[in-house]
Write an enzyme that holds these catalytic residues in place. Sequence first.
Site, PDB file in Angstrom:
ATOM      1  N   LYS A 128       0.868  -1.182   0.000  1.00 23.67           N
ATOM      2  CA  LYS A 128       0.000   0.000   0.000  1.00 23.67           C
ATOM      3  C   LYS A 128       0.903   1.229   0.000  1.00 23.67           C
ATOM      4  O   LYS A 128       2.046   1.161   0.462  1.00 23.67           O
ATOM      5  CB  LYS A 128      -0.884   0.004   1.256  1.00 23.67           C
ATOM      6  CG  LYS A 128      -2.085   0.903   1.163  1.00 23.67           C
ATOM      7  CD  LYS A 128      -3.266   0.217   0.511  1.00 23.67           C
ATOM      8  CE  LYS A 128      -4.408   1.186   0.285  1.00 23.67           C
ATOM      9  NZ  LYS A 128      -5.612   0.516  -0.232  1.00 23.67           N
ATOM     10  N   ASP A 168      -7.021   4.563  -4.430  1.00 22.12           N
ATOM     11  CA  ASP A 168      -7.678   4.398  -3.122  1.00 22.12           C
ATOM     12  C   ASP A 168      -8.288   5.775  -2.843  1.00 22.12           C
ATOM     13  O   ASP A 168      -8.522   6.545  -3.795  1.00 22.12           O
ATOM     14  CB  ASP A 168      -6.660   3.984  -2.043  1.00 22.12           C
ATOM     15  CG  ASP A 168      -7.326   3.593  -0.714  1.00 22.12           C
ATOM     16  OD1 ASP A 168      -7.949   2.531  -0.653  1.00 22.12           O
ATOM     17  OD2 ASP A 168      -7.247   4.371   0.262  1.00 22.12           O
TER      18      ASP A 168
HETATM   19  P1  NDP Z   1     -12.924   8.049  -2.546  1.00 22.65           P
HETATM   20  O1  NDP Z   1     -11.839   9.019  -2.363  1.00 22.65           O
HETATM   21  O2  NDP Z   1     -13.485   7.842  -3.911  1.00 22.65           O
HETATM   22  O3  NDP Z   1     -14.153   8.382  -1.581  1.00 22.65           O
HETATM   23  C1  NDP Z   1     -14.001   8.396  -0.198  1.00 22.65           C
HETATM   24  C2  NDP Z   1     -15.304   8.870   0.422  1.00 22.65           C
HETATM   25  O4  NDP Z   1     -15.225   8.732   1.833  1.00 22.65           O
HETATM   26  C3  NDP Z   1     -15.602  10.330   0.142  1.00 22.65           C
HETATM   27  O5  NDP Z   1     -16.986  10.520   0.114  1.00 22.65           O
HETATM   28  C4  NDP Z   1     -14.951  11.017   1.348  1.00 22.65           C
HETATM   29  O6  NDP Z   1     -15.521  12.274   1.647  1.00 22.65           O
HETATM   30  C5  NDP Z   1     -15.248  10.024   2.448  1.00 22.65           C
HETATM   31  N1  NDP Z   1     -14.202  10.127   3.478  1.00 22.65           N
HETATM   32  C6  NDP Z   1     -12.855  10.021   3.309  1.00 22.65           C
HETATM   33  N2  NDP Z   1     -12.207  10.200   4.459  1.00 22.65           N
HETATM   34  C7  NDP Z   1     -13.155  10.447   5.372  1.00 22.65           C
HETATM   35  C8  NDP Z   1     -13.117  10.725   6.752  1.00 22.65           C
HETATM   36  N3  NDP Z   1     -11.943  10.807   7.419  1.00 22.65           N
HETATM   37  N4  NDP Z   1     -14.306  10.890   7.381  1.00 22.65           N
HETATM   38  C9  NDP Z   1     -15.476  10.796   6.701  1.00 22.65           C
HETATM   39  N5  NDP Z   1     -15.568  10.549   5.385  1.00 22.65           N
HETATM   40  C10 NDP Z   1     -14.427  10.398   4.742  1.00 22.65           C
HETATM   41  O7  NDP Z   1     -12.371   6.644  -1.953  1.00 22.65           O
HETATM   42  P2  NDP Z   1     -12.894   5.189  -2.224  1.00 22.65           P
HETATM   43  O8  NDP Z   1     -14.361   5.168  -2.384  1.00 22.65           O
HETATM   44  O9  NDP Z   1     -12.026   4.592  -3.266  1.00 22.65           O
HETATM   45  O10 NDP Z   1     -12.488   4.457  -0.850  1.00 22.65           O
HETATM   46  C11 NDP Z   1     -13.365   4.378   0.272  1.00 22.65           C
HETATM   47  C12 NDP Z   1     -12.924   3.263   1.195  1.00 22.65           C
HETATM   48  O11 NDP Z   1     -12.916   2.010   0.472  1.00 22.65           O
HETATM   49  C13 NDP Z   1     -11.502   3.394   1.765  1.00 22.65           C
HETATM   50  O12 NDP Z   1     -11.465   2.822   3.055  1.00 22.65           O
HETATM   51  C14 NDP Z   1     -10.676   2.538   0.816  1.00 22.65           C
HETATM   52  O13 NDP Z   1      -9.471   2.073   1.412  1.00 22.65           O
HETATM   53  C15 NDP Z   1     -11.651   1.389   0.575  1.00 22.65           C
HETATM   54  N6  NDP Z   1     -11.380   0.596  -0.611  1.00 22.65           N
HETATM   55  C16 NDP Z   1     -11.361   1.186  -1.850  1.00 22.65           C
HETATM   56  C17 NDP Z   1     -11.111   0.413  -2.963  1.00 22.65           C
HETATM   57  C18 NDP Z   1     -11.177   0.977  -4.338  1.00 22.65           C
HETATM   58  O14 NDP Z   1     -11.097   0.193  -5.295  1.00 22.65           O
HETATM   59  N7  NDP Z   1     -11.353   2.273  -4.529  1.00 22.65           N
HETATM   60  C19 NDP Z   1     -10.789  -1.027  -2.839  1.00 22.65           C
HETATM   61  C20 NDP Z   1     -10.951  -1.559  -1.503  1.00 22.65           C
HETATM   62  C21 NDP Z   1     -11.198  -0.753  -0.436  1.00 22.65           C
HETATM   63  P3  NDP Z   1     -14.719  13.612   1.304  1.00 22.65           P
HETATM   64  O15 NDP Z   1     -14.890  13.818  -0.155  1.00 22.65           O
HETATM   65  O16 NDP Z   1     -15.379  14.655   2.132  1.00 22.65           O
HETATM   66  O17 NDP Z   1     -13.287  13.376   1.702  1.00 22.65           O
END
Ligand code: NDP
Length: 447
Positions: A128, A168
Amino acid sequence: MASTGYIERVMEIVTKRNAGQPEFLQAVGEVLDSLKPVIKKHPEYEEAGLLERIVEPERQILFRIPWQDDQNKVHVNRGMRIQFNSALGPYKGGLRFHPSVYVGIIKFLGFEQVFKNSLTGLMMGGGKGGTDFDPKGKSDSEVMRFCQSFMTELYRHIGADADVPAGDIGVGGREIGYMFGQYKRITKQFEGILTGKGLDWGGSLVRTEATGYGCVYFCDEMLKGKKDSFEGKTVIASGSGNVAIYSHEKVTQLGGKVVAMSDSNGYIYDKDGINLDTVKRLKEIERKRIKEYVNEHKSAEYTEGCSGIWNVKCDVALPSATQNELDGKAAETLVKNGCIAVAEGANMPCTPEAVKVFLNSGTLYGPGKAANAGGVATSGLEMAQNSQREAWTFEEVDAKLNKIMVNIYKSASEAAEEYGTPGNLVNGANIAGFTKVASAMMAQGVV
Ligand code: NDP
């Protein structure tokens, strides 16, 4: 038999060596706890120092990322890549761009990735990376210059058969494109060194949708185990990024209704079901805040603060934003309100207290390692297509993704049953993921 206290001794070493990294200690503690019956059955693991090795990353790379903003002001961020374990294949795992990033978070994610990748059945090790750079509010050219500077160091450490990063939090198609361009410029090689690429230049169909779709396929398997389905279910998908958006899309296709989504500022509730086209436009194209949704949909309400989302009544919860976003109290509220299933789209979104509440109440609970493995699985399929210079159809990739998620559910349930905790998919996923990595490490000697 393994000597008593082996797991505890290893946990002590990890705690001492990684002080100030609570997320990493939380992730290691959970896995080691699940492994007690496995260690009992395999005393040879202690002799081979297997646990001591598996909790220590093979390599940790830290570097400086200098870049200039649109006013020519110089900024410096910190970049890192943790190459955790390569027993099953090249390191594979995403890059996170978020101000909260530090070594403890990237190590927790890298550690989880090792077992997740093993569960997919594909030949991928775990790693990662990321940086504390915040893409929010930056112009496209600032993001481009940052990505170029990031890759100017990272390119030395990755390779199609060595380490293949992906997206991510904060890293989507735009960032992958800028990083790929810089890699190619420096090395003059057009290689599959990143996944999540654009469809015209080596990306795979379904990669964008894969984590969300996969999480819903996994949850659907949990429901089928209880002779139930998504049909008519009310669902919460927290976050409004890649995972939440495509979970929403698949839930809707399977007959469910997503009524609440969030971002780090607050959450929206729409009793009629959240309109996905609006969310996609606001988040993927306009890069706006989720609260803008209520300006276009009068049936919706916005509440400031994202943790309140768990007070919304639902049948199924898909926490898909970030680590530790759902605590014990939120879990109790969900259960009290009749929630029957929780599948983690995000990595470690439920605190240990919340996990306990779900397991003790008999709520179906799919841990992230298993439930969100669809993203990396499809990245693995992208690597296979790149190696063969082929591009498979949407239907072909989607069918493979579905099959992988069904298999992950099956191996986690079977391992849970075999080791005496039927229905406990936390133990099941940890054990099923671990056993493959462990036997590969045993075969490969002390390295
Ligand atoms: P994105 O950046 O596309 O979206 C993240 C979302 O979560 C946004 O809506 C963001 O809001 C919110 N968010 C981020 N940090 C926080 C926080 N500290 N508190 C509250 N809300 C928060 O990321 P992904 O959708 O790709 O990833 C989301 C999760 O899924 C993560 O844990 C990631 O590790 C996991 N994941 C993702 C994969 C992928 O293929 N993308 C694969 C496997 C797991 P804001 O815009 O306000 O920051």
